[in-house]
Scaffold this motif. Structure first.
Motif, PDB file in Angstrom:
ATOM      1  N   SER A  92      28.572 -20.056  74.606  1.00 28.09           N
ATOM      2  CA  SER A  92      28.072 -20.317  73.250  1.00 28.09           C
ATOM      3  C   SER A  92      27.712 -19.011  72.549  1.00 28.09           C
ATOM      4  CB  SER A  92      26.849 -21.241  73.309  1.00 28.09           C
ATOM      5  OG  SER A  92      27.217 -22.543  73.689  1.00 28.09           O
ATOM      6  N   GLU A  93      27.061 -18.108  73.281  1.00 27.81           N
ATOM      7  CA  GLU A  93      26.700 -16.813  72.694  1.00 27.81           C
ATOM      8  C   GLU A  93      27.953 -16.019  72.332  1.00 27.81           C
ATOM      9  OE1 GLU A  93      23.820 -15.738  71.866  1.00 27.81           O
ATOM     10  OE2 GLU A  93      22.399 -17.056  72.917  1.00 27.81           O
ATOM     11  N   TYR A  94      28.962 -16.053  73.188  1.00 25.06           N
ATOM     12  CA  TYR A  94      30.217 -15.347  72.899  1.00 25.06           C
ATOM     13  C   TYR A  94      30.835 -15.861  71.603  1.00 25.06           C
ATOM     14  CZ  TYR A  94      35.112 -13.908  73.297  1.00 25.06           C
ATOM     15  OH  TYR A  94      36.361 -13.396  73.038  1.00 25.06           O
ATOM     16  N   GLN A  95      30.877 -17.165  71.443  1.00 24.16           N
ATOM     17  CA  GLN A  95      31.472 -17.745  70.236  1.00 24.16           C
ATOM     18  C   GLN A  95      30.667 -17.384  68.993  1.00 24.16           C
ATOM     19  OE1 GLN A  95      33.420 -21.889  71.149  1.00 24.16           O
ATOM     20  NE2 GLN A  95      31.592 -21.662  72.438  1.00 24.16           N
ATOM     21  N   ASP A 104      38.824 -19.715  75.656  1.00 26.87           N
ATOM     22  CA  ASP A 104      39.219 -18.488  76.345  1.00 26.87           C
ATOM     23  C   ASP A 104      38.592 -17.277  75.669  1.00 26.87           C
ATOM     24  OD1 ASP A 104      40.866 -19.859  78.167  1.00 26.87           O
ATOM     25  OD2 ASP A 104      42.506 -19.896  76.705  1.00 26.87           O
ATOM     26  N   GLN A 105      37.959 -16.433  76.462  1.00 22.29           N
ATOM     27  CA  GLN A 105      37.359 -15.217  75.945  1.00 22.29           C
ATOM     28  C   GLN A 105      38.303 -14.027  76.139  1.00 22.29           C
ATOM     29  OE1 GLN A 105      33.409 -14.479  77.425  1.00 22.29           O
ATOM     30  NE2 GLN A 105      32.765 -16.627  77.177  1.00 22.29           N
ATOM     31  N   THR A 106      38.128 -13.023  75.306  1.00 21.40           N
ATOM     32  CA  THR A 106      38.946 -11.818  75.359  1.00 21.40           C
ATOM     33  C   THR A 106      38.134 -10.677  75.953  1.00 21.40           C
ATOM     34  OG1 THR A 106      40.191 -12.505  73.395  1.00 21.40           O
ATOM     35  CG2 THR A 106      40.292 -10.162  74.006  1.00 21.40           C
ATOM     36  N   PRO A 107      38.627 -10.079  77.039  1.00 16.79           N
ATOM     37  CA  PRO A 107      37.907  -8.938  77.612  1.00 16.79           C
ATOM     38  C   PRO A 107      37.677  -7.844  76.568  1.00 16.79           C
ATOM     39  CG  PRO A 107      39.645  -9.672  79.088  1.00 16.79           C
ATOM     40  CD  PRO A 107      39.836 -10.429  77.799  1.00 16.79           C
ATOM     41  N   GLY A 111      29.926  -9.800  74.169  1.00 18.66           N
ATOM     42  CA  GLY A 111      29.457 -11.052  74.740  1.00 18.66           C
ATOM     43  C   GLY A 111      30.364 -11.633  75.795  1.00 18.66           C
ATOM     44  N   PHE A 112      31.404 -10.897  76.225  1.00 21.16           N
ATOM     45  CA  PHE A 112      32.389 -11.410  77.189  1.00 21.16           C
ATOM     46  C   PHE A 112      31.713 -11.795  78.507  1.00 21.16           C
ATOM     47  CE2 PHE A 112      35.270 -10.586  80.771  1.00 21.16           C
ATOM     48  CZ  PHE A 112      36.303 -11.457  80.462  1.00 21.16           C
ATOM     49  N   THR A 113      32.008 -13.019  78.992  1.00 24.31           N
ATOM     50  CA  THR A 113      31.464 -13.475  80.278  1.00 24.31           C
ATOM     51  C   THR A 113      32.532 -14.031  81.213  1.00 24.31           C
ATOM     52  OG1 THR A 113      30.963 -15.692  79.391  1.00 24.31           O
ATOM     53  CG2 THR A 113      29.209 -14.036  79.266  1.00 24.31           C
ATOM     54  N   GLY A 114      33.785 -14.015  80.806  1.00 21.34           N
ATOM     55  CA  GLY A 114      34.858 -14.525  81.650  1.00 21.34           C
ATOM     56  C   GLY A 114      35.980 -15.085  80.810  1.00 21.34           C
ATOM     57  N   ILE A 115      37.221 -14.828  81.213  1.00 27.00           N
ATOM     58  CA  ILE A 115      38.359 -15.234  80.396  1.00 27.00           C
ATOM     59  C   ILE A 115      38.410 -16.746  80.211  1.00 27.00           C
ATOM     60  CG2 ILE A 115      40.883 -15.336  80.302  1.00 27.00           C
ATOM     61  CD1 ILE A 115      40.945 -12.597  81.648  1.00 27.00           C
ATOM     62  N   ASN A 116      38.259 -17.487  81.314  1.00 28.45           N
ATOM     63  CA  ASN A 116      38.362 -18.939  81.220  1.00 28.45           C
ATOM     64  C   ASN A 116      37.154 -19.587  81.900  1.00 28.45           C
ATOM     65  OD1 ASN A 116      38.922 -18.832  84.024  1.00 28.45           O
ATOM     66  ND2 ASN A 116      41.122 -18.650  83.618  1.00 28.45           N
ATOM     67  N   LEU A 117      37.130 -20.903  81.891  1.00 31.57           N
ATOM     68  CA  LEU A 117      35.983 -21.617  82.429  1.00 31.57           C
ATOM     69  C   LEU A 117      35.788 -21.332  83.910  1.00 31.57           C
ATOM     70  CD1 LEU A 117      33.666 -23.600  82.205  1.00 31.57           C
ATOM     71  CD2 LEU A 117      35.320 -25.482  82.353  1.00 31.57           C
TER      72      LEU A 117
END
Length: 331
Positions: A92-95, A104-107, A111-117
């Protein structure tokens, strides 16, 4: 209004991930619910018989509401897990930081915490031991009422398939509110070290559940991506059946009619054989017109069910005929 991307089922693990966004911004035809309406809706939900108490914490209240609805229909209660809370809060913080709704997050993004769940759960310390299943639903909304956000996610049919997956055992939630006023509400679900439990072979539940009252008469189909009813926006409330993730529901005959009416309503069928977004273990119909308020509707379902070994859809057990008839009443 909202959009809903659907991610594929993966093997040997099973991933069910969906995102719902209450949209505003550049598209003036899609607005978040007014805060006063959302607060009133949350208060109405809290008055349902047996409803949990409102704490004022969106994550706590949202997860409590999912559990309330699950228990109403006979599904196992999800155990709140602090490690999954950490993963959901981080996402949620990343978004919020990146002003995006995504699974999916981008390295190297802040706020990156991991690419996928899977990565985010592992980083949070939640141990995924095969066989396991994980799922995620996300809402970007203009309000912070956990009951209201959770109920909106249940209304959105593709989200409902995730939230009402019977085999999930653990869950966690998080939320973060941006300066824009939008809140990112994330809920993650998991079952690890075996997929036992759930309902069991050849068993299923229905929603709205038999005898349910105060069911919303409508649903805005354009709020989902992909859109379950592409050529319409305001339609009737989705009606669905849910079995364990290793079950296949097929040969479906599914209809709904207003009590006393001679013919069933026109509906859109969602079944895995014709809709790739619908899991093999679920099926739904969506009336093509909003339901009448204060009316009772009679539902009839028949079909077949068997056990499969996901992601394969070939039956590994005998095919069994199933059926159910029930009714619900709109508010």
């Amino acid at each position: 209004m909202a959009r809903l991307p659907r991610l594929p089922i993966l093997a040997p693990t099973i991933l069910l991930s969906l995102a719902l966004a209450a949209c505003g911004g550049s598209d003036s035809s899609k607005q978040a619910a007014p805060l006063s309406d959302a607060a009133a809706g949350s208060q109405q939900l809290s008055q349902e018989s047996g409803a949990p108490l409102i704490t004022g914490n969106m994550a706590t209240d949202g997860l409590a509401w999912f559990n309330f609805r699950r228990q109403q229909i006979g599904l196992p209660k999800l155990t709140p897990n602090s490690l999954i809370n950490t993963a959901a809060q981080g996402h949620s913080e990343y978004q919020k930081i990146n002003n995006i709704i995504t699974h999916d997050q981008t390295p190297r993004n802040p706020g990156f915490t991991g690419i996928n769940l899977e990565d985010r759960l592992s980083r949070a310390g939640y141990n995924l031991v095969p066989s396991y299943a994980i799922g995620e639903v996300i809402a970007q909304t203009g309000y912070t009422n956990g009951f209201t956000a959770a109920e909106a996610l249940i209304t959105a049919i593709y989200h409902r398939f995730v939230i009402f997956e019977p085999i999930y055992k653990d869950a966690g939630a998080g939320y973060a509110t941006a300066a824009s006023g939008y809140t990112y509400f994330t809920t993650d679900f998991a079952a690890t070290n075996g997929l036992g439990g759930g309902l069991g072979a050849r068993k299923f539940i229905a929603y709205p559940f038999p005898g349910q009252t105060n069911v919303p008469p409508n649903f805005f189909s354009d709020s989902e991506e992909p859109d379950p009813v592409p050529n319409r926006n305001e339609v009737g409330y989705p009606i669905s059946l849910h079995a364990d993730i290793n079950q296949l529901i097929s040969n479906v005959n599914f209809n709904v009619r207003r009590r006393g009416a001679g013919t069933p309503l026109a509906t859109q069928l969602l079944a895995s054989q014709s809709d790739p977004q619908t899991p093999t273990s679920g099926v739904a119909i969506i009336p093509l017109e909003p339901l009448n308020s204060g009316a009772t509707y009679d539902v009839a379902f028949s079909g077949s069910i068997c056990t499969i070994s996901p992601p394969n859809t070939a039956c590994i057990s005998a095919v069994t005929a199933i059926s159910q008839s029930w009714s619900f009443t709109t508010k």
